[in-house]
Structure formats: C-alpha cells, structure tokens
Motif scaffolding. Sequence first.
Motif, PDB file in Angstrom:
ATOM      1  N   VAL A  71      -6.589   9.017  31.236  1.00  0.00           N
ATOM      2  CA  VAL A  71      -5.249   9.303  30.700  1.00  0.00           C
ATOM      3  C   VAL A  71      -5.141   8.754  29.270  1.00  0.00           C
ATOM      4  O   VAL A  71      -4.684   9.447  28.359  1.00  0.00           O
ATOM      5  N   GLY A  72      -5.603   7.505  29.074  1.00  0.00           N
ATOM      6  CA  GLY A  72      -5.532   6.892  27.737  1.00  0.00           C
ATOM      7  C   GLY A  72      -6.297   7.705  26.703  1.00  0.00           C
ATOM      8  O   GLY A  72      -5.812   7.955  25.587  1.00  0.00           O
ATOM      9  N   GLN A  73      -7.483   8.162  27.081  1.00  0.00           N
ATOM     10  CA  GLN A  73      -8.305   8.950  26.155  1.00  0.00           C
ATOM     11  C   GLN A  73      -7.643  10.303  25.859  1.00  0.00           C
ATOM     12  O   GLN A  73      -7.631  10.766  24.711  1.00  0.00           O
ATOM     13  N   MET A  74      -7.101  10.920  26.894  1.00  0.00           N
ATOM     14  CA  MET A  74      -6.459  12.225  26.692  1.00  0.00           C
ATOM     15  C   MET A  74      -5.254  12.102  25.763  1.00  0.00           C
ATOM     16  O   MET A  74      -5.022  12.949  24.900  1.00  0.00           O
ATOM     17  N   VAL A  75      -4.481  11.034  25.946  1.00  0.00           N
ATOM     18  CA  VAL A  75      -3.305  10.840  25.093  1.00  0.00           C
ATOM     19  C   VAL A  75      -3.747  10.666  23.640  1.00  0.00           C
ATOM     20  O   VAL A  75      -3.204  11.291  22.725  1.00  0.00           O
ATOM     21  N   LYS A  76      -4.758   9.834  23.436  1.00  0.00           N
ATOM     22  CA  LYS A  76      -5.238   9.581  22.072  1.00  0.00           C
ATOM     23  C   LYS A  76      -5.718  10.879  21.420  1.00  0.00           C
ATOM     24  O   LYS A  76      -5.290  11.239  20.324  1.00  0.00           O
ATOM     25  N   ASP A  77      -6.591  11.587  22.127  1.00  0.00           N
ATOM     26  CA  ASP A  77      -7.158  12.819  21.557  1.00  0.00           C
ATOM     27  C   ASP A  77      -6.077  13.899  21.393  1.00  0.00           C
ATOM     28  O   ASP A  77      -6.043  14.608  20.394  1.00  0.00           O
ATOM     29  N   GLY A 102       0.014  -0.488  28.713  1.00  0.00           N
ATOM     30  CA  GLY A 102      -1.112  -0.243  27.808  1.00  0.00           C
ATOM     31  C   GLY A 102      -0.763   0.787  26.743  1.00  0.00           C
ATOM     32  O   GLY A 102      -1.001   0.574  25.549  1.00  0.00           O
ATOM     33  N   LEU A 103      -0.164   1.898  27.162  1.00  0.00           N
ATOM     34  CA  LEU A 103       0.194   2.944  26.192  1.00  0.00           C
ATOM     35  C   LEU A 103       1.291   2.449  25.256  1.00  0.00           C
ATOM     36  O   LEU A 103       1.259   2.694  24.050  1.00  0.00           O
ATOM     37  N   ALA A 104       2.269   1.726  25.824  1.00  0.00           N
ATOM     38  CA  ALA A 104       3.365   1.222  24.991  1.00  0.00           C
ATOM     39  C   ALA A 104       2.813   0.310  23.903  1.00  0.00           C
ATOM     40  O   ALA A 104       3.241   0.359  22.749  1.00  0.00           O
ATOM     41  N   LYS A 117      -8.325  -1.526  32.106  1.00  0.00           N
ATOM     42  CA  LYS A 117      -7.129  -1.640  31.274  1.00  0.00           C
ATOM     43  C   LYS A 117      -7.312  -0.794  30.014  1.00  0.00           C
ATOM     44  O   LYS A 117      -8.446  -0.484  29.635  1.00  0.00           O
ATOM     45  N   LEU A 118      -6.205  -0.467  29.404  1.00  0.00           N
ATOM     46  CA  LEU A 118      -6.292   0.258  28.133  1.00  0.00           C
ATOM     47  C   LEU A 118      -6.474  -0.744  27.001  1.00  0.00           C
ATOM     48  O   LEU A 118      -5.740  -1.728  26.909  1.00  0.00           O
ATOM     49  N   LEU A 119      -7.454  -0.514  26.155  1.00  0.00           N
ATOM     50  CA  LEU A 119      -7.706  -1.427  25.041  1.00  0.00           C
ATOM     51  C   LEU A 119      -6.835  -1.039  23.854  1.00  0.00           C
ATOM     52  O   LEU A 119      -6.491   0.128  23.701  1.00  0.00           O
ATOM     53  N   PRO A 120      -6.490  -2.022  23.017  1.00  0.00           N
ATOM     54  CA  PRO A 120      -5.701  -1.676  21.822  1.00  0.00           C
ATOM     55  C   PRO A 120      -6.457  -0.659  20.982  1.00  0.00           C
ATOM     56  O   PRO A 120      -7.688  -0.716  20.884  1.00  0.00           O
ATOM     57  N   LEU A 121      -5.732   0.258  20.372  1.00  0.00           N
ATOM     58  CA  LEU A 121      -6.366   1.259  19.518  1.00  0.00           C
ATOM     59  C   LEU A 121      -6.643   0.637  18.164  1.00  0.00           C
ATOM     60  O   LEU A 121      -5.880  -0.194  17.695  1.00  0.00           O
ATOM     61  N   THR A 122      -7.737   1.066  17.552  1.00  0.00           N
ATOM     62  CA  THR A 122      -7.941   0.665  16.161  1.00  0.00           C
ATOM     63  C   THR A 122      -6.826   1.341  15.375  1.00  0.00           C
ATOM     64  O   THR A 122      -6.428   2.462  15.708  1.00  0.00           O
TER      65      THR A 122
END
Lengths: 224, 662
Positions: free
Chosen positions: B308-314, B343-345, B643-648
């Motif tokens: 989910v995290g990757q899909m949101v980012k992309d 994580g997303l927030a 867990k979702l890691l912070p985005l660069t």
Amino acid sequence: MRRAGVPVAFSQGFTPHPKISYASAAPTGVASEAEYLEIGLQRPVDPADLRKALDAALSPGLDVLDAVVAGGGSLAERIDASRWRVELPGVEPDVARAAVSTFLAASEVLVERMTKQGRRVFDTRVAVTTIDVIERTEAPSGVAGVPCAILEVVVRQVTPSVRPDDVLSGLRVVADLEPPVPPRATRLAQGTLTAQGEIVDPLEADRDGTAIGERQPEVRPAVR
Amino acid sequence: MSAASAAAERSAAMTVWPQLEQLLPQVSKPIQYVGGELGAVVKEWESAVVRWALMYPDAYEVGLPNQGVQILYEVLNELPDVLAERTYAVWPDLERLMRTHGVPQFTVEAHRPVGAFDLFGISFATELGYTNLLTAIDLAGIPLLAADRTDEHPVIVAGGHAAFNPEPIADFVDAAVLGDGEEAVLEITEIVRAWKAEGSPGGRDELLLRLARTESVYVPRFYDVDYLPDGRIQRVVPNRPDVPFRVHKRTTMDLDAWPYPKKPIVPLAETVHERYAVEIFRGCTRGCRFCQAGMITRPVRERSITTVGQMVKDGLEYSGFHEVGLLSLSSADHSEIGDMCSGLAQQYEGTNVSLSLPSTRVDAFNIELAQELSRNGRRTGLTFAPEGGSERIRKVINKMVSEEDLIRTVVTAYTNGWRQVKLYFMCGLPTEEDEDVLQIARLAHEVIKAGRAATGSKDIRCTVSIGGFVPKPHTPFQWARMERPEVIDNRLKLLKQAINSDRSLGRAIGYRYHDGEPSLIEGLLSRGDRRIGAVIRRVWENGGRFDGWSEHFSYQRWVDAAAEVLPTFGVDLDWYTVREREQAEVLPWDHLDSGLDKDWLWQDWQDSLTEFEQDDCRWTPCFDCGVCPSMDTEIQIGPTGKKLLPLTPVNTGLRMPAGTGH
C-alpha cells in the motif's frame, strides 16, 4: 504542477489554493494557440527548466511554449486584444465578404447571450478593431470539397467579453450569415494592441536581460 | 475472415473524430468526450491482436474514477498485443446529434467505433445502468439482441457486482463474468487470441462455447429457463453438452501480486472523485445481511502495508493527485490499519496530500485513525453507518453496533474537534416497522444532546442520511419482500416530523433521504429474471436513460412498461418486488455460484428473523458460509509486522523529462 514538481506557492487559510492565475482564458469549444498564465512560486526556478518540466507533465496537445520571470504589473494589464481565425465550412468567401462589409459599416451591432449574470445584450461592433476574409493559404481542417470562408478578427477585451461566436452572431444579425455547420475558431495571439493594430506578445517586455531573481515566473502555454 | 469484417477492421483504424468534433460545440461539457487524459493509452490498431472496448455505463464524470475499469484497462494494455480503450455513456444531447449525423458510440482515446472491437466489456456497479447499456449497444450499430449478432460484432461481456445476476440483461449481453476481473480478462483475452490465431473456427458460436467451458464465464444463450404455471422458475439447464451446470465466480488471491492501478487515469474534466484510490483489502466477513458486496467478495484478502505504501508513493508521483483514498468495505478492519495510517500521515506531513478512509466502523478506534489522517489540520466531517435506527433492526441486519457505542463514538469525534458528523441509515429493511425508523430521530437527538454536553458548545451538527434498502441476490435477504414506496415515503415523512419535534435539537440535524420509488425499480432489476429484459427494452424505447440520476429517472415509465410487458408472462411488478420468496423457489441466479452455500444463506435469513447475530470469521471460528471450501480460497490477512519508513524528501525540484539535460 505537482507532476512537474513545480514549487508552486499556496494561499493561506483553511483551504489553501495554488497561486495560479489565468489571463482571459479562451471559452469552451474553441482552439487556442495563445493562452497565458501566471504562477506564484515558493522559490526561484529556471524558466527554461520550468517550461520543459511542465510541458512534459501536460497531456499531448497542451504545449508550454515559453516561460519568463514576471516583471512589474499583472499579466492581465498587458492583454487587451486577441486575434482569432474563424473557419466557416460551407460558406462562400464572397458571401462572407459581403457580410463583413455590412458589419463594418454598422455603428453598433447588438447581440444577446446568456452569461453567468443572466441574459445580456451587448454591442459586438465596438469590440472588433479589424475583421477580414483572408485568402485561403492552407486547406482548412474538417471535411474537404466544400467552400470555406476564413475570417481573421481582432477583438478588444471588453466587458462583457466579446467572443468569436458573438462576432458570428453579429454577422447573423446584420447580414443573415448562417454557417451550415459549426464554425471552428482558433485564437492565434493575444496581447497589447498597438496603435497600428498589431498585437504585442505580453511576455516580450520580460524576455531580454531580465535577471532570474525573486520575481514570479510566468508560464505561457499554448493550448490547441 | 470475411470481406465485410476486413472492411470493418480497416474503418476502425480510422477515427470518428472529424465528425464528432463538429458536434462538440453544441453539447454540454464537451471535454468529457475528447480523451487526452494522463494515463490514457493509444495504440496502433494494427499492432493489437485482441481489442477491448471497456465501458462504465454512466456519464464520464462518474465512470472515469471507477477502480474496476481502470484496473482492467491497465492490466490489458500492459500486454503488447492487446489494446483496450474506454467508452462512457453519452448524455442525451450528444446522443441526439450522434443519431442525426450517423456518429457511432466511440472510445475516448482514439475515438474509434466501439462496433469494431473484438470485445465490449461493461462493468455494472448498479442495475440502474441497464438502459445506458442499450443506448451504447444501439449507438455502436450492434444489434440489441445477442441472438441477432454475427461474427462482425463484438462479444459483449458484462462484469461488476450486478453481473452476479445478469438474467435481466441476458438477452442483450453475450457473456457475463462473476467476481474479480484481473485474471478473468486475461483468460478471456487468451481464448480470443487463440481462436483468432486458428482463423476463428466455428465463428461466434464456437468462441462463446470456448468461453463457457472455462466454467467461469456465463453465456446465457447456452441455458434454457423453464417456468412453472404460477410464474416461478422451474429450472435453468444447459441446452447443449459441454456447458457447465453452474458457473463459478473468479477470485484473485494475493493482492500484492496485482498492485493496480499503477498509472491511474487523470482526467482533464471534473469528475466525482479526484484522488488516488488504493484498495487496502478486498472482501468482507462482517456479515451485514443487506450487503451484497460483503457477501460476494469473500474471503478477505489484505494488501500488505508495504505494498500500500509503495502504491501510494508511486501513484501520487505519477498522477499528481493530492488526495489518497484507502478503500475497502470496512477499512478499519485491516490488520495493520493503525501503522498504515500513522505511517502514511508521517510520510506526507507538511505536504498538501490529504488521506481519507471511507467505510469505517462505529468505534473509538476509528476516531484515532481519523485523527492521524487529519494531522494536517482539516476536520471537516466524519461518517458512521449504523444502518438501522433501532437496536432490534440492527440485530436483524447483523450490524453489531449498540446505541452506547454509537453515542460514545460520535461524542469522541465532537470532543476531538469534529463539528459535523454524518450518520447513514437504511429504510425499508425486512421486518421494519414505523417505530424502527422513528428511533433514528431519537438517536440523532441523543447524539446532539450528548455532544453539546461534552463540548459545551452549540456549534455541532449531525446529518442523518437515509438510503432505500434493496434486496440483492446472493445475500440472506434475497428472499425478502420489499416495502411499497408509499409506505417508505410515509416513514420518511414521519421521521422528518420526529426529528423536528424538538426545535432546538432539530436545528442541529440535517436530513437527507431518497424516495422509495427508485429503490423499488432497482429491486425489480436486481432480483429479476430473463422476462425483465423486455421491460428494460420497453423503458429504453420510451426514452429511459441515466436511471441512476433522479432528474432523468421516471418511475412511471418503469411502471407502465412493467404493466405492458409482464402480464403476458402471468406476473407483475409486485410479484418481483413486494413478494417474499420461499425456500424451495428456484431463484434466477441459483446456477451462478458466488461460493455462498444456499442453505447457509437461508439459515442466516432465518437467524435474522429471530434477531440472532453472526460474528465475523476473521476473528472467530468459521461459520461455514461455504465460500472458502467451494472456491478453494482462504482468508489472507496480516499482520506482516512491517512499518512504513519515512520518505526521502519529495519536492526536490522540477521533474525534467528523461533525456533532456541542460
């Protein structure tokens, strides 16, 4: 803007809006090769890079042609007229010429149109500085094999705005010109109207020798 | 290939754009017909072996955001020898002009005539799109009746939730697919590809037979329906060898392997949802008895937090959307929803990206999630769906929310800064009496009273929104009688009076509802059989279009068409809608297998009448609904512990097109 990574500035408040303003956008259903807009930025960017990035992010057919750092004054102040080309498939050029002469001879040509403020009656003649039936230089788009008159019209920015379809309504009012199929209008240019009737590109003043600084770049996309 | 179809192929490479463009200045919102969206794929006609036209049978502004169509569009276009384009219902103003000027139904990408494609897939979220199906078929120049079509015409395939009972449109479609589409479209594509490579042996009939043999594509023409003298169905049986007695739904397992949409379509025109939507899980086992989606999409299959995290980012990077919707049938039930939301927030804090979590349950945990998601400040509204006004009716529908839970949850929302809460209910539920609906007013009053007491403020509101109950196939309520529209409308009127009986409280309560009439027609279509096809056709001939839009829907047109057509079969509108079915009755969709055991459904229907509640098998033992064993599937849930890691940092500058250095 977001796809291109443009650091666009936002208004403050409960619902922040990106600072983008369009100057005299073309009406729905017409083509344009000359639309202008201003973007407020959070930090300076190179206008050439901005142009490339935005152009790549936009759909095919929406092309960003140029971007400059905005000088003083608003873009809207530099735009007081547009040049339009209107193709009239199925209309003989001589018929169009006669209609145009009648239109030019009139001192006032009133038409009626629904606006956001309701039904308005306004003069189209006063807004038209020039109107010509031009010699055909290229095959007009659309169906071949029928006569097609082509008008070139310069219309001044007035309130309520006079659009190409209003000019055609004016031609119908004064000369019963009734195109058999919907005409096709294209905005060719807009900008400052000179005394000679020329239209000056509104970005021209900012184009040379302007340092890239803290001022807002303007982006000028052409829409077709 | 015949000479005629070769000619059709050649003409298809051409576009209807020159003719269409001339009509556009004369219609409203012409931008919806021009295409050119980000994510749209235009391929050379000749480069594809199998060509799909995909339709959502509603206006562009509603159809474009549809997840199902976008997923199938992308899955198909990823294949080099396959081409998929989209088409939507045109508004009556353009339809009139298209008929006058001979412009056929077209796709929005390359404006190709729909009639030239191999397959014409239509996704039905609701039965009220059936008349728009007929418009599209007719405008495409395809015979309305499947029986009249030849090898020249596309194979028309229905999908979506309404396809779980395609009998009312059995005359008009060639095939229907039950269940998840991702793998189904690939399988159908492969069958068409192979059949064309062999030189299309046996024509259309052979192709349909090959599709039917998969046992997951329903081809109505291969089944005969016999009726009893009293109008009920006697039996539905295959009319040729080689065709399965029952057709089974498709289930796509492991959603992490299908991370679509990767390249969401970004419209130029305004649409109803402008957001990047990710399905965080599919299926639901809460067991709300009215909910067809929850019944036919079992079992629960989660997408992992990291996918989910990757899909949101992309998805955000690609689309430029600034809103993310985390979709599912009950989003707070994801095993890692807490970590996902926080994580997303965290990842998008300080950006203009907003996150939303529709379809949540009524409890305090949901408020915690909403708080995480609204970190960036805006707390505009929260929606809860108790569905039933009285404790009794909530037991009937198996929506396990107590009045205390509801009031506590809403008050927590008010004390945490929300000023506006929306409560969603249904009217017309089985066993419902006026009193059950009037309880909604009392609940709303209690909510406002408790909210004012807790916040010390009068500046809180709640909106009560009422939808009409429609019994759906493959649910425990498939046997239930519907209530008559005049009874529904009277209840809604009484409720309004009850809400306003206290002026002070009533002022803080908004009230929205739907009339009973459209629901009755939706009920006619949802549980209809093949005889309803003639009603749909008559309504369409009399001008029925866009029945999901109240300004276009005409109840009288449906009533008149039913009165004209149905007596010849010895049945009528009441027979389909306000009649309760018995256990032994053959239902029109019994030969279509959603995995649910019919005996279990009947037992659950009986349980509902005794107000017996059924737990969720995600946390309690299996209750034998039948889906997992019959479909050979199982619940797929986490937690994965990741867990979702912070985005660069994003916003690193302008994104230049590849290959243009400076």
